[in-house]
Motif scaffolding. Sequence first.
Motif, PDB file in Angstrom:
ATOM      1  N   LEU A 158      -0.980  -9.190  -6.471  1.00 37.25           N
ATOM      2  CA  LEU A 158      -0.401  -7.979  -6.442  1.00 37.25           C
ATOM      3  C   LEU A 158       1.177  -8.933  -5.816  1.00 37.25           C
ATOM      4  O   LEU A 158       0.846  -9.215  -5.037  1.00 37.25           O
ATOM      5  CB  LEU A 158      -0.408  -6.986  -5.649  1.00 37.25           C
ATOM      6  N   SER A 159       2.306  -8.204  -6.813  1.00 35.98           N
ATOM      7  CA  SER A 159       3.350  -8.928  -6.003  1.00 35.98           C
ATOM      8  C   SER A 159       4.067  -7.040  -6.076  1.00 35.98           C
ATOM      9  O   SER A 159       3.839  -6.031  -5.805  1.00 35.98           O
ATOM     10  CB  SER A 159       4.338  -8.958  -6.879  1.00 35.98           C
ATOM     11  N   VAL A 160       4.851  -7.397  -4.545  1.00 34.72           N
ATOM     12  CA  VAL A 160       5.522  -6.577  -3.730  1.00 34.72           C
ATOM     13  C   VAL A 160       6.578  -6.488  -3.441  1.00 34.72           C
ATOM     14  O   VAL A 160       7.304  -7.807  -2.852  1.00 34.72           O
ATOM     15  CB  VAL A 160       4.709  -6.220  -2.411  1.00 34.72           C
ATOM     16  N   LYS A 161       7.751  -5.490  -3.375  1.00 33.47           N
ATOM     17  CA  LYS A 161       8.447  -5.622  -3.037  1.00 33.47           C
ATOM     18  C   LYS A 161       9.137  -4.440  -1.623  1.00 33.47           C
ATOM     19  O   LYS A 161       8.791  -3.079  -2.784  1.00 33.47           O
ATOM     20  CB  LYS A 161       9.535  -5.240  -4.801  1.00 33.47           C
ATOM     21  N   VAL A 162      10.397  -4.707  -0.864  1.00 38.53           N
ATOM     22  CA  VAL A 162      10.983  -3.790  -0.008  1.00 38.53           C
ATOM     23  C   VAL A 162      11.608  -3.760  -0.042  1.00 38.53           C
ATOM     24  O   VAL A 162      12.419  -4.462   0.569  1.00 38.53           O
ATOM     25  CB  VAL A 162       9.269  -4.291   1.059  1.00 38.53           C
ATOM     26  N   GLU A 163      12.388  -3.195  -0.100  1.00 37.40           N
ATOM     27  CA  GLU A 163      13.706  -2.000  -0.116  1.00 37.40           C
ATOM     28  C   GLU A 163      14.064  -1.530   1.345  1.00 37.40           C
ATOM     29  O   GLU A 163      13.663  -0.753   1.323  1.00 37.40           O
ATOM     30  CB  GLU A 163      14.120  -1.456  -1.519  1.00 37.40           C
ATOM     31  N   GLY A 164      15.391  -2.032   1.572  1.00 38.12           N
ATOM     32  CA  GLY A 164      15.366  -1.479   2.827  1.00 38.12           C
ATOM     33  C   GLY A 164      17.308  -1.673   2.660  1.00 38.12           C
ATOM     34  O   GLY A 164      17.434  -0.936   1.732  1.00 38.12           O
ATOM     35  N   CYS A 165      17.315  -1.639   3.622  1.00 40.13           N
ATOM     36  CA  CYS A 165      19.279  -1.841   3.443  1.00 40.13           C
ATOM     37  C   CYS A 165      19.793  -2.331   4.116  1.00 40.13           C
ATOM     38  O   CYS A 165      20.147  -3.463   5.646  1.00 40.13           O
ATOM     39  CB  CYS A 165      19.879  -0.793   3.775  1.00 40.13           C
ATOM     40  N   GLU A 196      -1.568   2.357  -1.070  1.00 40.91           N
ATOM     41  CA  GLU A 196      -1.743   3.707   0.056  1.00 40.91           C
ATOM     42  C   GLU A 196      -0.934   3.364   1.687  1.00 40.91           C
ATOM     43  O   GLU A 196       0.035   4.087   0.925  1.00 40.91           O
ATOM     44  CB  GLU A 196      -3.507   4.984  -0.165  1.00 40.91           C
ATOM     45  N   ARG A 197      -1.886   2.384   1.727  1.00 43.82           N
ATOM     46  CA  ARG A 197      -1.368   1.880   2.863  1.00 43.82           C
ATOM     47  C   ARG A 197       0.231   1.780   2.429  1.00 43.82           C
ATOM     48  O   ARG A 197       0.887   1.824   3.795  1.00 43.82           O
ATOM     49  CB  ARG A 197      -2.256   0.944   3.878  1.00 43.82           C
ATOM     50  N   LEU A 198       0.446   1.062   1.974  1.00 39.13           N
ATOM     51  CA  LEU A 198       1.781  -0.385   2.075  1.00 39.13           C
ATOM     52  C   LEU A 198       2.885   0.926   1.942  1.00 39.13           C
ATOM     53  O   LEU A 198       3.796   1.370   2.071  1.00 39.13           O
ATOM     54  CB  LEU A 198       1.818  -0.406   0.744  1.00 39.13           C
ATOM     55  N   SER A 199       3.084   2.649   0.508  1.00 41.38           N
ATOM     56  CA  SER A 199       4.068   2.946   0.607  1.00 41.38           C
ATOM     57  C   SER A 199       3.989   4.062   2.185  1.00 41.38           C
ATOM     58  O   SER A 199       4.759   4.738   2.756  1.00 41.38           O
ATOM     59  CB  SER A 199       2.684   4.808  -0.414  1.00 41.38           C
ATOM     60  N   SER A 200       2.471   4.206   2.891  1.00 42.37           N
ATOM     61  CA  SER A 200       2.491   4.990   4.027  1.00 42.37           C
ATOM     62  C   SER A 200       3.778   4.118   4.766  1.00 42.37           C
ATOM     63  O   SER A 200       4.143   4.711   5.639  1.00 42.37           O
ATOM     64  CB  SER A 200       1.060   5.508   4.645  1.00 42.37           C
ATOM     65  N   VAL A 203       8.377   0.785  -1.310  1.00 39.31           N
ATOM     66  CA  VAL A 203       7.754  -0.400  -2.116  1.00 39.31           C
ATOM     67  C   VAL A 203       8.218  -0.204  -3.477  1.00 39.31           C
ATOM     68  O   VAL A 203       7.720   0.949  -3.528  1.00 39.31           O
ATOM     69  CB  VAL A 203       6.712  -0.250  -1.218  1.00 39.31           C
ATOM     70  N   THR A 204       7.705  -1.379  -4.378  1.00 40.53           N
ATOM     71  CA  THR A 204       7.501  -1.086  -5.165  1.00 40.53           C
ATOM     72  C   THR A 204       6.294  -2.535  -5.788  1.00 40.53           C
ATOM     73  O   THR A 204       6.221  -3.145  -5.476  1.00 40.53           O
ATOM     74  CB  THR A 204       8.517  -1.337  -5.893  1.00 40.53           C
ATOM     75  N   ILE A 205       5.234  -1.655  -5.631  1.00 40.88           N
ATOM     76  CA  ILE A 205       4.257  -2.439  -6.529  1.00 40.88           C
ATOM     77  C   ILE A 205       3.214  -2.495  -7.856  1.00 40.88           C
ATOM     78  O   ILE A 205       3.471  -1.744  -8.325  1.00 40.88           O
ATOM     79  CB  ILE A 205       2.798  -2.075  -5.596  1.00 40.88           C
ATOM     80  N   HIS A 206       3.591  -4.334  -7.953  1.00 43.08           N
ATOM     81  CA  HIS A 206       3.274  -4.167  -9.463  1.00 43.08           C
ATOM     82  C   HIS A 206       1.754  -5.108  -9.682  1.00 43.08           C
ATOM     83  O   HIS A 206       1.204  -6.663  -8.554  1.00 43.08           O
ATOM     84  CB  HIS A 206       4.035  -4.960 -10.436  1.00 43.08           C
ATOM     85  N   THR A 207       0.652  -5.101 -10.655  1.00 48.27           N
ATOM     86  CA  THR A 207      -0.183  -5.360 -10.656  1.00 48.27           C
ATOM     87  C   THR A 207      -0.429  -6.472 -11.279  1.00 48.27           C
ATOM     88  O   THR A 207       0.070  -7.106 -12.575  1.00 48.27           O
ATOM     89  CB  THR A 207      -1.577  -4.988 -11.240  1.00 48.27           C
ATOM     90  N   ILE A 208       0.343  -8.303 -11.286  1.00 51.82           N
ATOM     91  CA  ILE A 208       0.305  -8.711 -12.276  1.00 51.82           C
ATOM     92  C   ILE A 208      -0.734  -9.826 -12.861  1.00 51.82           C
ATOM     93  O   ILE A 208       0.064 -10.929 -13.872  1.00 51.82           O
ATOM     94  CB  ILE A 208       1.631  -9.880 -11.363  1.00 51.82           C
ATOM     95  N   TRP A 209      -2.337  -9.351 -12.441  1.00 49.50           N
ATOM     96  CA  TRP A 209      -3.108 -10.261 -12.434  1.00 49.50           C
ATOM     97  C   TRP A 209      -4.403  -9.320 -12.444  1.00 49.50           C
ATOM     98  O   TRP A 209      -4.540  -9.238 -11.226  1.00 49.50           O
ATOM     99  CB  TRP A 209      -3.366 -11.759 -11.681  1.00 49.50           C
TER     100      TRP A 209
END
Lengths: 412, 412
Positions: free
Chosen positions: B218-225, B305-309, B318-324
Motif C-alpha cells: 500500500l502507498s500512503v500519503k498523509v497531508e497536514g499543514c 480503517e485505523r489509518l483513517s481514524s 490520508v490517502t491510501i492506494h493499493t499498488i500491488w
Amino acid sequence: MESAVLKISRQRLNSYIEASAQIGKTENGGLYRLALTPQDQKIRDYFKNCLIEAGLEVKIDDFGNMYGWRQGENASLPPLVLGSHLDTQANGGKFDGVIGVMSALEIISTLNEQQITTEHPLVIVNFTNEEGARFAPPMLGSGGLTGELAKDFIYSIKDEEGVTFEEALEKINYKGNKEDRLTDWAYFMELHIEQGPTLDKEKIDIGVVEGIQGMSWLSVKVEGCTNHAGPTPMEDRQDALVSASKMVTNIYELAGEFSGLKTTVGKLNVFPNSPNVIPGVVEFNIDIRHENDHQRHMACKVLKERLSSIAFQYDTEVTIHTIWDNDAVLFDQDIINSVEASAEEMDYSYTKIFSGPGHDAKYMSAAGNSGMIFVPSTNGISHNEQEFTDEKLIAQGADVLLKSLLKLDKII
Amino acid sequence: MESAVLKISRQRLNSYIEASAQIGKTENGGLYRLALTPQDQKIRDYFKNCLIEAGLEVKIDDFGNMYGWRQGENASLPPLVLGSHLDTQANGGKFDGVIGVMSALEIISTLNEQQITTEHPLVIVNFTNEEGARFAPPMLGSGGLTGELAKDFIYSIKDEEGVTFEEALEKINYKGNKEDRLTDWAYFMELHIEQGPTLDKEKIDIGVVEGIQGMSWLSVKVEGCTNHAGPTPMEDRQDALVSASKMVTNIYELAGEFSGLKTTVGKLNVFPNSPNVIPGVVEFNIDIRHENDHQRHMACKVLKERLSSIAFQYDTEVTIHTIWDNDAVLFDQDIINSVEASAEEMDYSYTKIFSGPGHDAKYMSAAGNSGMIFVPSTNGISHNEQEFTDEKLIAQGADVLLKSLLKLDKII
C-alpha cells in the motif's frame, strides 16, 4: 524633523514586495529562493540596484550581508539599522523576511521624497542565510556579524551536495570585505510577519515584540537492524522506524506536560528507505522552544530519558546530540517603548508578544540594542507557499517602524 | 545417467560466488549492484563469458533476462530450468539471488565434467531486476516473461532520476529479442538463501519450500499543514509526521492481532523535511504478508480503517492506494517431493517451509511447474551487507538442486 502624520507609500512598498515575489517564484505563488543560489543572487542584484537608486552607499561584508548606508546630520553617531533577510525556505512564502528588508527600503524612499535627514546615519540590511534551509543552522549572516558564530564554522558548513557556504558565497559574487561589516549601531529594528496565529486570531494590527523564545535543536540517531520484510518474524525485528515513530509521538505529547513548550520533528530520514527492507537506521532532528530557559532544559532532560527508554523497548540503540542551544532573548526597552507609543499614536491596535521563531534580531540583540515589530500572518501560516498578510497590515507595520525610527533618532 | 553420489564442486562454486562478490563490492563486504547499472552490466558480462565457456548457447530476451541453453538427449522435450537473479539491493548481501544463478552454473560445470547429458535440455537463467530497489515493483524480468506484468508497464517504470527501465536496459546493451524469451519448461527450480532465521535457528540444512506468502503493498500519503515550528501553538498544528508516526506504530502493532501476519514500513519520506518546519506531507509504503490470503485481506481492511481514524485524530488527511496485491503461491508437488527425497537420500536435515519474500519462482509458478530450495541465512539477516551463509550449506543446497534436477529429468 519628525512629522506626526508621516506615512510610507503603500503602493511603492507593494511594488518592492511584488518584484521580490517574481524571483524564485513557485507554481503555487510561493518562493523557492534558498540562500546563495542563483535565485538569491538575482534578488540581491535587484536589491543592490534599489540601494544605488535610493542614493545609498552599498557595502557587502565577508558573510555576504548587504548594507545600504544613508548619511545623517551627525556623522559621529552610530547608525540606526533596519532590515531582515531575502532568502526563503524551499517552497516558502513571499513575506517572511522580505517585508523587513523592503519596508526598510521604502522608509528610505519616503525620507528621500520628504527630504528628511535623521540625526543618526541610517543603514538598511539584508542578512545572509537566515532560514538555514540550505546551510543549517539558521541566521548565519547575523550570527557571523555579531561574533555569535565563528567565521571558520560558517565558511565550512556544507549543503546537501557538499558545497560549502564559502564556495557558494564566492560563486554568486557576494563575498565582500571584513572591513565592511556593521560593527556598531544605536538601534536595530526588524519588521516581520508573526508566523503564528495570535495577532490574526485576535484581529490585532501590531505585535510589540518583547523577546524570542529559547530554543534547542537535538539530532537523534536510532539504530536497529536492516533485514528483509518478508521472512523476518515480527518478534525478531529491530525496526529503527517503529522505534523512531514511537519517539516522534512521545516528543509531540511531551509538549502537553510543560505549559508553553513547543516540540517539533521537522526532518526525518530513513535508511535504506526501501519498501521491503526493515529500516536499520533513522535520523531526525528535534526543535524545542520555550520562553523560559529552565522549563526548556527540564523538558530536554525528560525527553532524553524517554527516548532511551523507547529505544530499549524496541531493541534499538539511540544516540542524541545537542546541536544548538540558545537561551531566550529579551529585546531593548527603548525600542519596545517606542514601538508601543508609535502604534498608540497612530491608532493601530497592538499587543505585547513573544516570538516563537528565531530571527536575525536575536543575534543582533547579543551585540547591541535590538527589537522587532510583528504584523499578522493570515491563519498563522508561514514557511509555506500559502503564507499571506494583507498589504494594509504590512503598510501599517512599516508606518510604525518609520515612526519608531524617528522617535529613537531623538533618544541617543 | 543419475548417480547417487554425484556432488558439485564446492571450490568451483565458491570461486563463482567470490567473483560475483567483487563486482559492486561495498566497503563493508556487501554488494551495491542495482539492476541495469554499470555494476549490473559488469556482472552480466562476466556471467555471459561463463555461459560461453561452459559451452552453452546464450540468449537474451527483451526484458534483459539472460539464458544459457544446454542440449538434452531429447530435443523435443521442454527444458529443465535453474536460476535466480544477480542484481542486489543498495548495500545488500552477496548471496541473495547470486547462489541461485551460480549454483546453476556450477551444476552445468559438474555435468560437463562428468559428461552427463540429461534427457531434457537444460537452461540456466539470470532474471532482470528481481530486487525492485531501482525499478519498483520487484521481479520485473520474471513478471514480464510470464505475462504477469505488461511489457509497456515494465518499460515505462522510472527510477528516482527519471530514467525508464527501457532506457536503462538499452544503455547497458542488454535489450535482447522477444523471440528469445523462455516460453515453456518442464520444471523451474530456484536455490536461494532463506532470508529469515528459521533454518539457522533450528540448525536445519535444507528448506523444502512449499510456497510463497501473499503480499500487499500500500502507498500512503498523509497531508497536514506546513508551518513554522516556533510560533505555531501545539493545539493548532496539523503535523503530518506526528500523524504518520502514530500510523507506523499502529501498523506494527496490528501484526500482533493476526497470527502469522507481517507488516513493514520500509520507506518513508517527509516534506519539506526541514528541522524548523512542521511537516505538511508524509508519504510511506506498507508491505503486508501472510500465507493465508483471506487473513491478509482482512488485515488490510482493518488497517485502512485505523489509518483513517488516526488521520482524523490528528486533523490530517490520508490517502491510501493499493499498488500491488499478490495472492499466496503453492509450488509444484513433483518438485517438493523430489527435493524432499534428495535431501533425505543425501542425509541432509530438512523441513518444509513457506517463503516470506517474493522470488522469481513466484511469477514462474503462474506459468509452469516451479519450486524452490532454501539454505539457511546466518541469524536470518538479509538485504544487508552482513548477510552470510556458510559455504558448506550453500554447497549442500546445490547438491540437492542437482539431485532433484536429475530426478525430475526422469519424471516428464
